[in-house]
Write a protein that holds these residues in place. Structure first.
Motif, PDB file in Angstrom:
ATOM      1  N   VAL B  25     -56.986 -25.873  32.078  1.00 18.41           N
ATOM      2  CA  VAL B  25     -58.011 -26.901  32.308  1.00 18.41           C
ATOM      3  C   VAL B  25     -59.344 -26.453  31.702  1.00 18.41           C
ATOM      4  O   VAL B  25     -60.037 -27.226  31.039  1.00 18.41           O
ATOM      5  CB  VAL B  25     -58.171 -27.188  33.826  1.00 18.41           C
ATOM      6  N   ALA B  26     -59.691 -25.187  31.917  1.00 22.41           N
ATOM      7  CA  ALA B  26     -60.953 -24.657  31.384  1.00 22.41           C
ATOM      8  C   ALA B  26     -60.967 -24.754  29.860  1.00 22.41           C
ATOM      9  O   ALA B  26     -61.963 -25.175  29.256  1.00 22.41           O
ATOM     10  CB  ALA B  26     -61.151 -23.206  31.836  1.00 22.41           C
ATOM     11  N   LEU B  41     -70.329 -30.969  30.175  1.00 25.28           N
ATOM     12  CA  LEU B  41     -68.973 -30.446  30.321  1.00 25.28           C
ATOM     13  C   LEU B  41     -68.970 -28.921  30.095  1.00 25.28           C
ATOM     14  O   LEU B  41     -68.272 -28.182  30.803  1.00 25.28           O
ATOM     15  CB  LEU B  41     -68.051 -31.142  29.317  1.00 25.28           C
ATOM     16  N   ALA B  42     -69.766 -28.475  29.134  1.00 28.24           N
ATOM     17  CA  ALA B  42     -69.879 -27.033  28.885  1.00 28.24           C
ATOM     18  C   ALA B  42     -70.376 -26.320  30.144  1.00 28.24           C
ATOM     19  O   ALA B  42     -69.832 -25.276  30.543  1.00 28.24           O
ATOM     20  CB  ALA B  42     -70.804 -26.770  27.697  1.00 28.24           C
ATOM     21  N   GLU B  48     -67.335 -23.175  36.551  1.00 30.75           N
ATOM     22  CA  GLU B  48     -66.005 -23.076  37.163  1.00 30.75           C
ATOM     23  C   GLU B  48     -65.285 -21.766  36.831  1.00 30.75           C
ATOM     24  O   GLU B  48     -64.278 -21.443  37.454  1.00 30.75           O
ATOM     25  CB  GLU B  48     -65.131 -24.268  36.754  1.00 30.75           C
ATOM     26  N   ASP B  49     -65.807 -21.022  35.854  1.00 32.10           N
ATOM     27  CA  ASP B  49     -65.147 -19.758  35.524  1.00 32.10           C
ATOM     28  C   ASP B  49     -65.164 -18.801  36.722  1.00 32.10           C
ATOM     29  O   ASP B  49     -64.247 -17.998  36.898  1.00 32.10           O
ATOM     30  CB  ASP B  49     -65.800 -19.108  34.305  1.00 32.10           C
ATOM     31  N   ASP B  95     -62.511 -16.275  30.514  1.00 32.84           N
ATOM     32  CA  ASP B  95     -63.806 -15.840  29.954  1.00 32.84           C
ATOM     33  C   ASP B  95     -63.994 -16.393  28.545  1.00 32.84           C
ATOM     34  O   ASP B  95     -65.105 -16.793  28.166  1.00 32.84           O
ATOM     35  CB  ASP B  95     -63.874 -14.310  29.852  1.00 32.84           C
ATOM     36  N   LEU B  96     -62.927 -16.392  27.765  1.00 29.07           N
ATOM     37  CA  LEU B  96     -63.039 -16.842  26.372  1.00 29.07           C
ATOM     38  C   LEU B  96     -63.276 -18.353  26.312  1.00 29.07           C
ATOM     39  O   LEU B  96     -64.049 -18.824  25.470  1.00 29.07           O
ATOM     40  CB  LEU B  96     -61.815 -16.403  25.571  1.00 29.07           C
ATOM     41  N   ALA B  97     -62.655 -19.110  27.218  1.00 28.68           N
ATOM     42  CA  ALA B  97     -62.961 -20.549  27.316  1.00 28.68           C
ATOM     43  C   ALA B  97     -64.447 -20.711  27.651  1.00 28.68           C
ATOM     44  O   ALA B  97     -65.150 -21.546  27.074  1.00 28.68           O
ATOM     45  CB  ALA B  97     -62.077 -21.206  28.369  1.00 28.68           C
ATOM     46  N   ARG B  98     -64.929 -19.868  28.571  1.00 23.06           N
ATOM     47  CA  ARG B  98     -66.350 -19.912  28.927  1.00 23.06           C
ATOM     48  C   ARG B  98     -67.233 -19.577  27.726  1.00 23.06           C
ATOM     49  O   ARG B  98     -68.275 -20.200  27.504  1.00 23.06           O
ATOM     50  CB  ARG B  98     -66.629 -18.950  30.096  1.00 23.06           C
ATOM     51  N   HIS B  99     -66.815 -18.589  26.925  1.00 16.67           N
ATOM     52  CA  HIS B  99     -67.611 -18.234  25.739  1.00 16.67           C
ATOM     53  C   HIS B  99     -67.724 -19.424  24.787  1.00 16.67           C
ATOM     54  O   HIS B  99     -68.784 -19.637  24.178  1.00 16.67           O
ATOM     55  CB  HIS B  99     -66.961 -17.062  24.989  1.00 16.67           C
TER      56      HIS B  99
END
Lengths: 219, 219
Positions: B25-26, B41-42, B48-49, B95-99
């Protein structure tokens, strides 16, 4: 039984210290190759990284054997599981030293050091070297005064890393795109190296004191 | 005792599947924010991370409790230790989705997608999405035919990643240095995401078959 167990825990401890020392050597050489465009030395770092990976695998096997044969509980159990985490962080630090060497090799015979930021990278490299020395020392001695020092080193590296990104995003930047990319990657490698060092330091601190320093998720 | 133990192993298994679903989902949202310059959305992905990190910590606590209270051996022990490793890989994927989301936020109101490479990034994002879906499926079903598929997806991502680096190093590259840096970082995030997916897949394969597929150190 108890005595054997303590001896085995000691071996895991010694393994961790030795891996940290190998990472320190790898970083030293990687920085040297990066700053002096020494492709032979870069090759050496790349080849020797397999040794660090091998040592990590061996440590993990030993830790798993201890879990299987001794069934440790409470703080001994946390020490063993913590060792698995710390060995993973140290192995990643070895990878990052290898990435720096690979960047050096990729740009050879050009220098991979972005000239306008040479001083910044010199300082980042120096701080990473101090950090891994302190991490090895902390693993060996459990001297917790090193934890705050390690976190301070990391904060300085974070500032330098942010500065690199500001410099290459600045309209006044005159370097090529390829140079900007090298700067971004190298800076990220140095910064990630330090992050993993902090992870190890916080883990040691937790295992010694039984308390997290608050922000568990950032680990 | 044995029955309780199997139930607890099942909970760890379910936790892993659920974390993989949260990561899927992330990534979906991160890609969406990246491609449509959607800063709200970002922000959501970034906020949500912490939930993924929390779930990882909870899983690890559960695994450590099982080690402490049940003293598992042999394949059960490897499953538990393997779960700790897989949860760490999944957390890194989060974390990488967050990055990716952070890169989107950093460039806002500009798009962080390097226009000359938009098609490449579209494909990379699609492949990463397929990969995390396959990883979640593999964790849930242990259908080992997915392992080869996951490795194939990774090989395609590696090729695209190399292509991005060739493009920005090419003298014909006309984008700004900042654009080249965005391209290098985004490409690296997508590529690392896939690497961690492969780590999880190989670990599942090892736990199911008892055999490594050869190159242990690259894990």
């Amino acid at each position: 039984m108890r005595k054997v167990f303590q001896e085995e825990l000691k071996l895991v401890h010694d393994d961790l210290v030795e891996i940290a020392r190998l990472v320190a050597v790898a970083l030293d050489k990687a920085v040297d190759s990066f700053q002096n465009t020494d492709v032979d030395l870069a090759q050496e770092v790349i080849a020797e990284d397999a040794r660090i990976d091998f040592r990590q695998t061996a440590l993990d096997e030993r830790a798993i054997d201890i879990l299987a044969l001794q069934g440790p509980v409470a703080s001994d159990l946390r020490t063993i599981v913590g060792s698995l985490r710390m060995s993973a962080s140290l192995e990643r630090m070895g990878d990052l030293a290898r990435h720096i060497a690979q960047l050096t090799r990729l740009r050879y015979p050009e220098s991979a050091v972005p000239a306008p930021l040479a001083r910044t990278f010199e300082r980042m490299a120096e701080l990473d070297k101090t950090m891994i020395e302190d991490v090895a020392q902390l693993l060996e001695t459990h001297d917790l005064t090193l934890v705050a020092k390690i976190q301070g080193t990391n904060a300085e590296i974070d500032d330098l890393h942010a500065g690199v990104f500001r410099a290459i995003a600045d309209p006044a930047w005159t370097g090529s795109p390829a140079l900007a990319v090298d700067a971004a990657l190298a800076s990220r490698y140095f910064e990630r190296f330090a992050d993993h060092g902090v992870s190890v330091a916080r883990k040691v601190s937790y295992l010694v004191t039984g308390e997290w320093d608050g922000d568990m998720t950032s680990n």
